[in-house]
Write an enzyme that holds these catalytic residues in place. Structure first.
Site, short mmCIF file in Angstrom:
data_model
loop_
_atom_site.label_atom_id
_atom_site.label_comp_id
_atom_site.label_asym_id
_atom_site.label_seq_id
_atom_site.Cartn_x
_atom_site.Cartn_y
_atom_site.Cartn_z
N THR A 36 0.81 -1.22 0.00
CA THR A 36 0.00 0.00 0.00
C THR A 36 0.84 1.27 0.00
OG1 THR A 36 -1.85 -1.06 1.10
CG2 THR A 36 -1.69 1.31 1.38
N THR A 112 1.50 -4.79 4.19
CA THR A 112 1.30 -5.20 5.58
C THR A 112 0.69 -6.60 5.71
OG1 THR A 112 -0.88 -4.14 5.62
CG2 THR A 112 0.99 -2.83 6.39
N1 ASP Z 1 -2.71 -5.51 0.30
C1 ASP Z 1 -1.63 -4.69 0.74
C2 ASP Z 1 -0.39 -5.54 0.81
O1 ASP Z 1 -0.21 -6.28 1.73
C3 ASP Z 1 -1.97 -4.12 2.07
C4 ASP Z 1 -0.91 -3.21 2.65
O2 ASP Z 1 0.16 -3.01 2.16
O3 ASP Z 1 -1.20 -2.67 3.72
O4 ASP Z 1 0.42 -5.46 -0.07
#
Ligand code: ASP
Length: 368
Positions: A36, A112
């Protein structure tokens, strides 16, 4: 066994700033995998898609003011972390290994969703590490007004560059920095899908807290024990023939037997209740006993977010121990599954893997 991936290449991408470096100018390598933090909104669909590193840098001009030499490498293409693979873990470990002597520390920007898995895996793959590898990311993209990405990245870079008075790294281990807390990678879980405080380490104290000052919790930071080899050794093998089996009231013999009879299966993380308890029905215990006899390593971890497995505490736990299930003590599922892949990848016997699963390799568990 998995070796280097072919599909993704890591390219040395951009040298962010040339400060007139002195012998003490901190040098940090920033590895952008995706997630993200660097995503932008597709104007047509409104969905978030990964973008490149220049975009990220344009939105955080403050990076120029740190006074560090920062180089960056990015995954090409950057990925949503749901697409991470064991090949990419190995690629990441190699990238750090290949650049180890050139930098004081490493920051890995990662989605994340699977950050706790990747960071745990890296903590096992990078044996004897004496420099920081700080994972971070964000809940909101850096282009958004209320983004958490900016603070997370800047503080992660500062932690990666921090040294002790004698010049050695302040945090010579793989860790996750997110929303004020620095946590040991292999103790961390993603605990929230929508809060800025998205990660927790419930069984181990934080390594640092970033308020006005960054306060290090020095006695809890892992340092390679005196006398142990301090050179970095990058493992290149991981065995992915493992699974997580979470028990629940009503789980049927068909489900348990189907999982345990997967022909290539070599290890199972069994998520049990409370302090390591499971049903004592004969069919369940016999299915586990049979799997252990066939050389499958079964590790008992708790479904609870904190606390640990104590297999001698209730009859239900004792039965598991009697048939050869080993205790994962207070390990997270993320840590247990990646440790199992790492140990099986080393080509150890099931008995040896069972023994090592119960010992701490780099601070991932506490027995008592
Ligand atoms: N879907 C994203 C990922 O894990 C969520 C994030 O980065 O917070 O790449």
């Amino acid at each position: 066994m998995h070796y280097l991936c072919k599909r993704y290449t890591c390219t040395q991408y951009y040298l962010m700033e040339k400060v007139a470096p002195t012998a003490t100018t901190p040098r940090v390598l920033l590895i952008y995998t995706g997630g993200t933090i660097g995503m932008i909104e597709d104007p047509a669909t409104g969905a978030l898609r990964a973008f490149n590193f220049t975009y990220l840098q344009d939105h955080i001009p403050e990076l120029q003011r740190l006074g560090f030499e920062i180089s960056s490498i990015q995954f090409d293409p950057p990925i949503d972390s749901a697409a991470i693979t064991v090949d990419l873990w190995i690629r990441l470990a190699h990238t750090i290994g290949e650049n180890y002597d050139k930098y004081d520390g490493f920051v890995v920007l990662h989605g994340t969703d699977t950050m706790a898995y990747t960071a745990s895996a890296l903590s096992f793959l990078l044996r004897g590490i004496a420099k920081p590898v700080v994972f971070t990311g964000s809940q909101l993209p850096v282009g958004r007004l209320r983004t958490d990405g900016k603070e997370n990245l800047i503080t992660a870079l500062q932690i990666a560059a921090e040294r002790q008075a004698d010049g050695r790294a302040m945090v010579p281990e793989v860790c996750i920095f997110f929303d004020k807390y620095l946590l040991r990678a292999n103790r961390t879980i993603k605990c929230s899908a929508d809060q800025f405080e998205a990660f927790a380490s419930n069984n181990y104290p934080h390594l640092a807290y970033a308020g006005i000052h960054i306060r290090y919790n020095e006695k809890h930071i892992y340092r390679t024990p005196e006398g142990e080899k301090a050179d970095l050794e990058v493992s290149t093998r991981i065995d992915p023939h493992v699974c997580v089996l979470k028990i629940f009231p009503g789980i049927t013999p068909e489900v348990v037997q189907a999982v345990l009879s997967i022909p290539t299966l070599r290890g199972v993380v069994l998520e049990t209740y409370g302090s390591g308890n499971a049903p004592t029905d004969d069919w369940f215990i016999e299915a586990l006993a049979d799997a252990v006899k066939r050389g499958i390593v079964i590790v008992n971890v708790t479904q609870c977010e904190s606390g640990k497995v104590e297999m001698g505490r209730y009859d239900t736990g004792i039965r598991l121990g009697q048939v050869g299930v080993v205790s994962g003590f207070d390990m997270t599922t993320e840590s247990a599954i990646t440790k199992l892949m790492y140990l099986l990848g080393k080509g150890l016997s099931p008995q040896e893997v069972g023994v090592e699963m119960q010992l701490s390799i780099c601070g991932e568990l506490t027995q008592n």
